[in-house]
Design a protein around this motif. Structure first.
Motif, PDB file in Angstrom:
ATOM      1  N   PHE A  97      33.845  33.567  39.594  1.00  0.00           N
ATOM      2  CA  PHE A  97      34.353  33.848  40.933  1.00  0.00           C
ATOM      3  C   PHE A  97      33.449  33.191  41.971  1.00  0.00           C
ATOM      4  N   ALA A 157      35.503  29.925  42.736  1.00  0.00           N
ATOM      5  CA  ALA A 157      36.315  30.366  43.868  1.00  0.00           C
ATOM      6  C   ALA A 157      35.552  30.221  45.182  1.00  0.00           C
ATOM      7  N   ILE A 185      39.982  43.894  48.917  1.00  0.00           N
ATOM      8  CA  ILE A 185      39.282  42.612  49.084  1.00  0.00           C
ATOM      9  C   ILE A 185      40.188  41.459  48.665  1.00  0.00           C
ATOM     10  N   MET A 235      34.935  26.782  48.535  1.00  0.00           N
ATOM     11  CA  MET A 235      35.133  26.923  49.981  1.00  0.00           C
ATOM     12  C   MET A 235      33.915  26.482  50.781  1.00  0.00           C
ATOM     13  N   VAL A 282      44.041  33.282  52.933  1.00  0.00           N
ATOM     14  CA  VAL A 282      44.530  32.030  52.357  1.00  0.00           C
ATOM     15  C   VAL A 282      45.962  31.760  52.805  1.00  0.00           C
ATOM     16  N   TRP A 342      41.670  38.488  50.993  1.00  0.00           N
ATOM     17  CA  TRP A 342      41.471  37.067  50.698  1.00  0.00           C
ATOM     18  C   TRP A 342      42.810  36.347  50.649  1.00  0.00           C
ATOM     19  N   VAL A 345      40.424  32.064  44.574  1.00  0.00           N
ATOM     20  CA  VAL A 345      39.907  33.401  44.865  1.00  0.00           C
ATOM     21  C   VAL A 345      40.861  34.493  44.389  1.00  0.00           C
TER      22      VAL A 345
END
Lengths: 252, 294
Positions: A93, A97, B51, A101, B59, B55, B262
């Motif tokens: 993660f 993930a 959470i 970013m 997005v 996210w 994510v």
């Protein structure tokens, strides 16, 4: 000394020719260098993560006793999130993930490079993982310190931070040392997960060596013995330290 | 009789509070399990969900201008695949736990054997597999076991996931062995003496008197270990078993959309949380019910 080492290398070369046990990490200087680097990296990763996780534990335990309800809740949420999900998933993660970013920068060769490398993400995720356990450990240690000790410190005019740093924390540290050591041993074992995001620690180095030299059984056995030896030594040293740091008049 | 109890009773000097005792007991127990004890509350699941939704929302907001499939739709579309993968994780955990429990119990009983060589060997095996990292053991089994066996001319295939089960069962075996040994030693010696005075043999004492009492004491640690094992099943993805993590990565590379990273990884976290939560809750309840008063 040089002659002796050369004789040892020669013996391992002979062993390879005679029995087929190919321990390239001894007689091949390139593989030896990789393995030593991997070993150092494993220790280095463990030490850095230990350092940051203890810091997270101390700060987290301090925040958890804060009079503000939401500070306590956020710390509690962090602890539960990291304790109850697989560490490998956390690492993925973070690295895949969140790492995707992050802003990228151009390095001196004009190649776009992410701001945080796999090393950084491994350190971050392992520290947060171990830190979540440390917060709990420090909290229970702090709870064990008698109220009258804190009151005595208050009457001497120390403020909340001073009491925490100079009175309760040193006492709590000695009380929770056994639990802390358990966590440290787990942390050393968890560093193998960094293999999954290509951090060149011991498992990764071994993997590279057996891909090159096709000596999987030898390397696998060496790796297993190396880790068992490392962790066993750690447990032994920690047990001795625990005995030396034990609070007199407490426990058996 | 513990020092703390005595002091607490008849002195008003500042002594360490009961929490210290509890902490010590916890540390001792974690040491025997070889892994930390899990603590969960109901709202933690909600927290993770929040959470992930947040996210996804962020997005989605970035994506609103382009006409493409939303994150939630994609997650929904992939959910049968991911859930199948997760079911496979559970299956692996069941088999590994079963195998580990059977072998671990035998090893644990060997650790209290009267014969020094048996005791020594089983102690060594236990310590060896407890100190080795799970991932290294998994690699070991994966690479060094053949992919098929030939028994009397019949070729029996040996797929990756079975090797994964064996690789995970090894550390479980060592931890169960420690739990069993600890439980047997926690039964008061008076029980052994009483049984012997009734002319029970050693085997009878173990099978009919000591072990039945141990089951109750071992149950919380056993379940905690199971939760840890379930989280460790993800490791098999590193060695190529098609479980939830592998499938998630495949799904992500098939979609090739960075904004999915994510929510997808987050949902894997959530799946594990949803599964481990009731186990941890139940463990806590059992611990309270079976708390040994001494």
């Amino acid at each position: 000394m040089e002659v002796l080492l050369e004789a040892v290398y020669e013996w391992f070369r002979w062993l390879n020719q005679e029995t087929g046990i190919n321990l390239t990490i001894v007689h091949d200087s390139y593989d030896r260098g990789r393995m030593i680097k991997g070993f150092i990296n494993t220790i280095w990763l463990s030490v850095i993560c230990l350092f940051f996780s203890v810091i997270i534990g101390i700060v987290g335990a301090w925040l958890q006793r804060s009079p503000l309800k939401w500070t306590r809740r956020i710390v509690q949420g962090y602890i539960q999130l990291f304790r109850n999900t697989p560490p490998l998933v956390q690492m993925y993660f973070f690295f895949f993930a969140l790492g995707s970013m992050m802003p990228r920068f151009e390095n001196e060769w004009g190649i776009m490079e992410p701001m945080l490398t796999n090393w950084h993400w491994a350190i971050i995720s392992l520290s947060f993982f171990a830190g979540a356990f440390n917060v709990e450990i420090f909290r229970s240690g702090l709870e064990a310190v008698p109220k009258s000790t804190v009151e005595a410190a208050e009457s001497l005019g120390l403020n909340r931070l001073q009491i925490y740093l100079f009175v309760t924390l040193p006492l709590a540290f000695r009380i929770c040392l056994p639990a802390l050591n358990n966590n440290l041993v787990n942390l050393v074992k968890t560093t193998t997960l960094a293999y999954a995001i290509a951090v060149p620690e011991m498992l990764y180095a071994a993997n590279q060596i057996w891909s090159d030299s096709f000596n999987v059984p030898e390397m696998m056995t060496f790796l297993l013995l190396a880790y068992v030896g490392l962790v066993g030594m750690l447990v032994w040293v920690m047990n001795r330290w625990e005995r030396a740091m034990r609070l007199p008049g407490f426990g058996t | 009789m513990r020092t703390g109890d005595r002091l607490r009773g008849n002195t008003d000097l500042p002594v360490l509070l009961p929490a210290a005792e509890q902490l010590r007991a916890n540390a001792a127990r974690e040491r025997s399990i070889g892994a930390p004890i899990l603590r969960l509350r109901a709202w933690h699941g909600l927290l993770i969900l929040a959470i992930i939704l947040l996210w996804s929302g962020v997005v989605l907001a970035q994506d609103i201008t382009v006409e493409r499939e939303s994150v939630l739709d994609a997650l929904l579309r992939w959910s049968p695949v991911l859930l199948t993968g997760f079911a496979f994780n559970i299956l692996i955990s069941f088999f590994a736990m079963g195998l580990g429990t059977v072998t671990g119990t035998i090893l644990g009983i060997m650790q209290v054997s009267l014969l020094p060589p048996i005791r020594g060997t089983s102690w060594f095996i236990t310590q060896f597999f407890r100190n080795a990292p799970w991932l290294v053991l998994l690699f070991y089994v994966m690479f060094l076991m053949p992919f098929e066996f030939e028994v009397f001319g019949v070729i029996i295939p040996f797929p990756d996931w079975i090797k994964g089960v064996i690789g995970l069962a090894l550390p479980v075996m060592a931890n169960i062995s420690e739990i069993v040994r600890g439980a047997i030693l926690s039964i008061p010696t008076g029980q052994w003496e009483a049984a012997r005075s009734l002319a029970f043999s050693r085997r009878q004492i173990l099978a009919q008197i000591i072990l039945p009492q141990c089951i109750k004491r071992m149950l919380p640690s056993w379940m905690n270990l199971y939760a840890i094992l379930t989280m460790a099943t993800v490791l098999t993805s590193v060695v190529g078993v098609a479980e939830v993590m592998t499938l998630t990565q495949r799904a992500l590379s098939a979609e090739n959309r960075p904004e999915f990273l994510v929510p997808f990884y987050g949902s894997v976290m959530l799946l594990f949380f949803i599964y481990c939560y009731p186990i941890a809750r139940f463990t806590q309840k059992l611990e309270l019910r079976y708390a040994v008063k001494d």
